[in-house]
Design a protein around this motif. Structure first.
Motif, PDB file in Angstrom:
ATOM      1  N   VAL A  94     -24.937  -0.729   7.503  1.00 60.80           N
ATOM      2  CA  VAL A  94     -25.892  -0.006   8.050  1.00 60.80           C
ATOM      3  C   VAL A  94     -25.317   0.715   9.178  1.00 60.80           C
ATOM      4  O   VAL A  94     -25.436   2.092   9.259  1.00 60.80           O
ATOM      5  N   PRO A  95     -24.765   0.311  10.184  1.00 60.91           N
ATOM      6  CA  PRO A  95     -24.026   0.969  11.335  1.00 60.91           C
ATOM      7  C   PRO A  95     -23.005   1.997  10.839  1.00 60.91           C
ATOM      8  O   PRO A  95     -22.939   2.968  11.511  1.00 60.91           O
ATOM      9  N   PHE A  96     -22.381   1.524   9.778  1.00 60.86           N
ATOM     10  CA  PHE A  96     -21.204   2.650   9.439  1.00 60.86           C
ATOM     11  C   PHE A  96     -21.993   3.834   8.810  1.00 60.86           C
ATOM     12  O   PHE A  96     -21.584   5.112   9.224  1.00 60.86           O
ATOM     13  N   PHE A  97     -22.954   3.754   7.906  1.00 58.22           N
ATOM     14  CA  PHE A  97     -23.925   4.807   7.508  1.00 58.22           C
ATOM     15  C   PHE A  97     -24.358   5.622   8.679  1.00 58.22           C
ATOM     16  O   PHE A  97     -24.466   6.687   8.595  1.00 58.22           O
ATOM     17  N   GLY A  98     -24.966   4.941   9.517  1.00 59.79           N
ATOM     18  CA  GLY A  98     -25.611   5.646  10.633  1.00 59.79           C
ATOM     19  C   GLY A  98     -24.451   6.424  11.330  1.00 59.79           C
ATOM     20  O   GLY A  98     -24.989   7.324  11.739  1.00 59.79           O
ATOM     21  N   GLY A  99     -23.345   5.838  11.469  1.00 58.39           N
ATOM     22  CA  GLY A  99     -22.331   6.657  12.278  1.00 58.39           C
ATOM     23  C   GLY A  99     -22.035   7.929  11.522  1.00 58.39           C
ATOM     24  O   GLY A  99     -21.720   8.920  12.291  1.00 58.39           O
ATOM     25  N   ALA A 100     -21.835   7.806  10.341  1.00 58.34           N
ATOM     26  CA  ALA A 100     -21.572   8.927   9.370  1.00 58.34           C
ATOM     27  C   ALA A 100     -22.650   9.997   9.791  1.00 58.34           C
ATOM     28  O   ALA A 100     -22.346  11.223   9.671  1.00 58.34           O
ATOM     29  N   LEU A 101     -24.042   9.629   9.584  1.00 57.03           N
ATOM     30  CA  LEU A 101     -24.988  10.470   9.751  1.00 57.03           C
ATOM     31  C   LEU A 101     -25.130  11.242  11.430  1.00 57.03           C
ATOM     32  O   LEU A 101     -25.350  12.452  11.314  1.00 57.03           O
ATOM     33  N   GLY A 133     -24.576  15.446  12.436  1.00 55.35           N
ATOM     34  CA  GLY A 133     -25.621  15.842  13.356  1.00 55.35           C
ATOM     35  C   GLY A 133     -26.958  15.395  13.301  1.00 55.35           C
ATOM     36  O   GLY A 133     -27.950  15.757  13.819  1.00 55.35           O
ATOM     37  N   MET A 134     -27.050  13.807  12.935  1.00 58.43           N
ATOM     38  CA  MET A 134     -28.497  13.031  13.269  1.00 58.43           C
ATOM     39  C   MET A 134     -28.739  13.195  14.559  1.00 58.43           C
ATOM     40  O   MET A 134     -27.950  12.853  15.465  1.00 58.43           O
ATOM     41  N   SER A 135     -30.016  13.465  15.049  1.00 58.53           N
ATOM     42  CA  SER A 135     -30.289  13.278  16.558  1.00 58.53           C
ATOM     43  C   SER A 135     -30.512  11.937  16.857  1.00 58.53           C
ATOM     44  O   SER A 135     -30.863  11.171  15.986  1.00 58.53           O
TER      45      SER A 135
END
Lengths: 98, 229
Positions: B122-129, B133-135
């Motif tokens: 989850v945090p890796f995926f979040g990091g990629a987002l 440009g994920m706000s």
């Protein structure tokens, strides 16, 4: 009335078989963990395991974890059947008294 | 350890048959406890972690009308609680099958590893987002929902592995809460996660403890009744 299997009909051996019967048919437990779950001395547990092994109710597998020797124990197919028969007989014997 | 262990000299002999039945049930109950206790510990751990963690995050925003926690310590508290939850799940899961081999050990180990892999994904995926440009506003919705999905699905897998129906219910509930929370927007989603997610874990954990107590009380007076069955 059926007789109770004398191999299982001893307090220690009934507790051992009851513990091993709680595992799946293809799973086994190490000697130290079994000892811990039964709260028996190593010598006492060995004595009773030998009797169960002689009756081919318990299979013993000696292996190594790194350099430490570990013994794994499991209920054999014969042992599981004998345990189930024992419990059935025990319940049947208690039935009329209840 | 129990005080019921017969003396070494006596345990080669059979006891009264009623006592023999009790001995066998007692040992069987002990094995059930060995396999059930980890679930209770994991559920209570996540209950505390989510309840405290998400409410702390929520209190760091303008959402909490009563008081405000500083944002950086709140973030640290949340992270520490989540990491603790992951470690407890993995350690407890792998210790259950300590000294066992075969299907039971394989299931326990794979399940423990699954927790670690899924929770790190989850945090890796979040990091990629985030890198794409994920706000931060969206991230506040993404992380709780992502964790809920992962944890919920792990509970569904656990339910399938151990034929555990209450665990199935919890898994479905966590997924519903996790996916429902983002609709409330940040920071209210934190409140939803803390109360409905963490709260549900805590209620389930307490129920598991009570069920265990009831069962222990029951088996100590089953001898007569078991004979009827």
């Amino acid at each position: 009335m059926d007789d109770l299997d004398p191999v299982i009909h001893a307090q220690a051996r009934l507790r051992i078989t009851s513990t091993l019967a709680a595992l799946d048919a293809d799973s086994s437990m190490s000697f130290p963990r079994l000892q811990e779950l039964l709260d028996m001395t190593a010598g006492n547990l060995s004595t009773h395991l030998r009797k169960l092994e002689d009756a081919q109710y318990v299979t013993v597998e000696k292996t190594h974890h790194g350099r430490t020797p570990v013994t794994y124990l499991a209920l054999s197919k014969t042992g599981r059947r004998a345990f189930e028969d024992y419990m059935e007989t025990l319940r049947a014997m208690l039935g009329p008294h209840a | 350890m129990t005080n019921h262990t017969p003396a070494a000299s006596a345990d080669d002999a059979p006891a009264d048959i009623r006592e023999m039945l009790r001995l066998s049930q007692q040992q069987n109950e002990k094995m059930t406890r060995v396999f059930d206790r980890p679930t209770t510990i994991i559920v209570l751990t996540w209950g505390v972690a989510w309840f405290v963690g998400f409410l702390t995050l929520w209190s760091a925003t303008e959402g909490n009308p009563w008081f405000r926690t500083p944002i950086v310590p709140a973030g640290i508290v949340f992270t520490v609680l989540m990491v603790a939850g992951i470690i407890v799940s993995a350690v407890v899961g792998s210790r259950t099958s300590r000294g066992m081999r075969g299907a039971v050990a394989f299931q326990g180990t794979v399940y423990g590893i699954s927790w670690a892999i899924a929770c790190m994904a989850v945090p890796f995926f979040g990091g990629a987002l985030l890198a794409n440009g994920m706000s931060p506003e969206l991230a506040a919705l993404f992380y709780p929902a992502g964790y809920s999905l992962v944890v919920g699905i792990l509970y569904l897998a656990g339910a399938a592995l151990w034929n555990d129906k209450p665990m199935l219910g919890v898994g479905i509930w966590i997924i519903i809460v996790g996916i429902g929370a983002p609709f409330f927007g940040a920071p209210t989603n934190y409140l939803v996660m803390g109360l409905l997610g963490g709260g549900a874990f805590l209620v389930y954990g307490v129920w598991l403890v009570l069920r265990q107590r009831r069962r222990v009380a029951r088996y100590s007076r089953t001898d007569a009744r078991a004979a009827v069955n």
